[in-house]
Design a protein around this motif. Structure first.
Motif, PDB file in Angstrom:
ATOM      1  N   THR A  11      44.064  37.421  39.886  1.00 21.39           N
ATOM      2  CA  THR A  11      43.153  38.418  39.970  1.00 21.39           C
ATOM      3  C   THR A  11      41.742  37.989  39.568  1.00 21.39           C
ATOM      4  O   THR A  11      41.480  37.267  38.578  1.00 21.39           O
ATOM      5  N   VAL A  40      44.237  36.193  35.085  1.00 21.08           N
ATOM      6  CA  VAL A  40      42.876  36.825  35.178  1.00 21.08           C
ATOM      7  C   VAL A  40      41.896  35.647  35.027  1.00 21.08           C
ATOM      8  O   VAL A  40      41.780  35.198  34.120  1.00 21.08           O
ATOM      9  N   GLN A  68      50.662  37.346  35.512  1.00 20.91           N
ATOM     10  CA  GLN A  68      49.419  37.421  35.791  1.00 20.91           C
ATOM     11  C   GLN A  68      48.362  36.332  35.412  1.00 20.91           C
ATOM     12  O   GLN A  68      48.571  35.881  34.222  1.00 20.91           O
ATOM     13  N   VAL A  83      37.656  38.348  38.823  1.00 22.55           N
ATOM     14  CA  VAL A  83      36.677  38.972  38.149  1.00 22.55           C
ATOM     15  C   VAL A  83      35.442  38.418  38.125  1.00 22.55           C
ATOM     16  O   VAL A  83      35.452  37.323  37.533  1.00 22.55           O
ATOM     17  N   ARG A 105      49.409  36.510  42.252  1.00 28.20           N
ATOM     18  CA  ARG A 105      49.327  36.849  40.778  1.00 28.20           C
ATOM     19  C   ARG A 105      48.009  36.647  40.236  1.00 28.20           C
ATOM     20  O   ARG A 105      47.836  37.104  38.937  1.00 28.20           O
TER      21      ARG A 105
END
Length: 509
Positions: free
Chosen positions: A345, A313, A311, A347, A343
């Protein structure tokens, strides 16, 4: 009061409302342009708004000497405001591009003229309104409409006008609004004038002029921006958060945010490899990575080179930046389509706010944030911010942040290092030479008793252009001009890093 009187009073009150909105937008626009061109947003906003308000006071004082023909004076002020205000963005960009050190003279002359004209408006309108009611009611109504109009301007500028139109078009639109106010009053009060046709013809001519400026605003903006940037401008867009510009010269693709270079494709690998890989290698695990800033996708590109990544972010406040990084072909090629990886993300939130709300833990946290050149960005280099980062690190995790230049902003660099340490980290400062930037610094940190060692970095199996065991061995060596200085940590209450950064910038101007 007759129906005609009510119509005229309503026209004047609406004019108060609209001219207040226009006046405040001019204030914000001039301060925004100056911040974009010069930097140091708090200083520029304070100077521009302060001088503007002072000029308004002078205009209000001068209005007492207008003893006759109030309507004609008001119409003349509106027409003059339409021309000066509509062209104000062009004037400032032109002054910066062609006058150099005389920019501030042009800025304050423009602010003084616009502020004085805006200051004359309300007293004239109040005196015109006094013909339709008691003085106390007139003053109360005029001030209430003025304040509410200012509220409209303060909301419309950042949320609607700037992101939708940009700076130059906003100036022309507001100029046209001033002209519209003049035309409306000319039509309503035509019977008071000997002949309303000449001013109406003048307004029609000026409407064509301002409309033409509105149509060619983008071309004119590119003309001025060519003077600000050395290379061909491929892409330029104003967002609610920043001005994004992409340029190219031969094989050199460059990204600028608010006029500040973010990377050159010729050497960005030196910066991004040095920022990312020591922190990734020295973390116990590399499963979950938080990237603060870095909306261009280049940090994420380097992170994804590590096996075992589950992951990533990416927190970037500007959705337009990540959209461009994912869709603009040249940027997408440069970042290897990293932001499209499943994988990853995205924001779109302020990094400080995100850390306050998030409860997740990360193996590695990477700060690729803009330099602390104003108070709004200083919070991202504060002890409180780094303390939140420390709480978001998983056991054995590492944190790294870009930290400006230890040569050009020496005190700012060491202030950042002291601030990270003050948040409870054990720190290792290091730096790398990036030709397009110069000497650039980073602070690597772990929540442990001993600082992380660059010599322990393992790069086996990674496809890198610059970083290797030999270059790693010199990254932590500082010469006499870059060695530590006696500075203290920066906090939310005392953002000292901004003062250090500004002093460093002035030294090398």
């Amino acid at each position: 009061m007759s129906e005609q009187d009510r119509r005229e009073a309503l026209t004047l009150l609406t004019s108060v409302f609209l001219v207040a909105a226009c006046g405040l937008i001019y204030e914000l626009l001039l301060a925004t342009i100056s911040s974009y061109l010069i930097g140091s947003s708090v200083t520029q906003f304070s100077l521009c708004i302060g001088v503007f308000i002072g000029a308004m006071g002078i205009g209000s004082y001068l209005s007492q000497f207008v003893t006759a023909h109030l309507l004609r004076w008001f119409l003349s002020v509106e027409i003059l405001l339409a021309v000066v205000g509509g062209c104000s963005a062009w004037v400032l960009f032109g002054a910066y591009a062609y006058l150099g050190g005389l920019y501030y003279g042009a800025l304050f002359l423009l602010i003084g003229l616009l502020g004085a004209l805006v200051g004359i408006e309300l007293p004239l309108l109040t005196r015109l309104l006094s013909q339709y009611g008691a003085l106390k009611e007139t003053i109360a109504q005029a001030l209430s409409f003025d304040y509410v109009g200012s509220l409209l301007g303060s909301v419309a500028f950042p949320l609607v006008l700037l992101p939708a139109l940009g700076m130059t078009r906003t100036a022309f639109v507001v100029g046209l609004l001033n002209l519209g106010i003049a035309v409306w009053n000319l039509r309503v009060f035509a019977y008071r004038l000997k002949d309303s046709r000449p001013p109406l013809l003048l307004c029609a001519f000026l409407a064509v002029f301002l409309g033409f400026g509105l149509v060619i605003a983008d071309q004119a903006g590119r003309f001025f921006e060519k003077r600000l940037y050395d290379d061909e401008i491929l892409f330029a867009r104003q967002t609610p958060y920043q001005k994004i510009v992409v340029t190219r010269f031969r094989e050199d693709l460059r990204l600028y945010l608010d006029g500040n270079l973010q990377f050159s494709s010729l050497d960005e690998h030196r910066y991004h490899e040095s920022l990312v890989h020591p922190a990734m290698s020295l973390a116990i695990r590399q499963e979950s990575v938080l990237v603060l800033g870095g909306g261009d996708g280049l940090v994420v590109r380097e992170v994804l080179k590590w096996p075992g990544i589950k992951q990533v972010v990416l927190v970037d406040i500007d959705p337009a930046m990540t959209k461009i990084a994912r869709s603009y072909p040249s940027l997408k090629t440069q970042n290897g389509s990293s932001l499209d990886d499943p994988r990853v993300t995205l924001v779109h939130e302020d990094a400080f706010t995100y850390l306050m709300k998030s409860g997740a833990l990360y193996s590695v946290i990477i700060g690729d944030l803009p330099d602390p050149n104003n108070e709004a960005l200083a919070k991202l280099y504060s002890r409180e911010f780094y303390s939140m980062i420390r709480r978001r690190l998983a056991p054995g995790g590492t944190f790294v942040t870009q930290s400006t230049s230890p040569l050009f902003s020496r005190d700012a660099f060491w202030c950042i290092e002291r601030t990270v340490a003050a948040a409870g980290f054990a720190t290792t400062p290091y730096h790398v030479y990036v030709p397009s930037f110069g000497d650039w610094g980073f602070v690597l940190a772990k929540d442990s008793a001993t600082p992380p060692k660059l010599s322990d970095t393992k790069l086996t199996g990674l496809s890198l252009k610059y970083l290797n065991p030999e270059t790693l061995s010199i990254l932590g060596v500082f010469d006499a001009e870059s060695k530590p200085t006696l500075v203290t940590a920066s906090t939310l209450d005392r953002p000292q890093v901004v003062r250090h950064y500004e002093r460093g910038a002035k030294r090398w101007e």
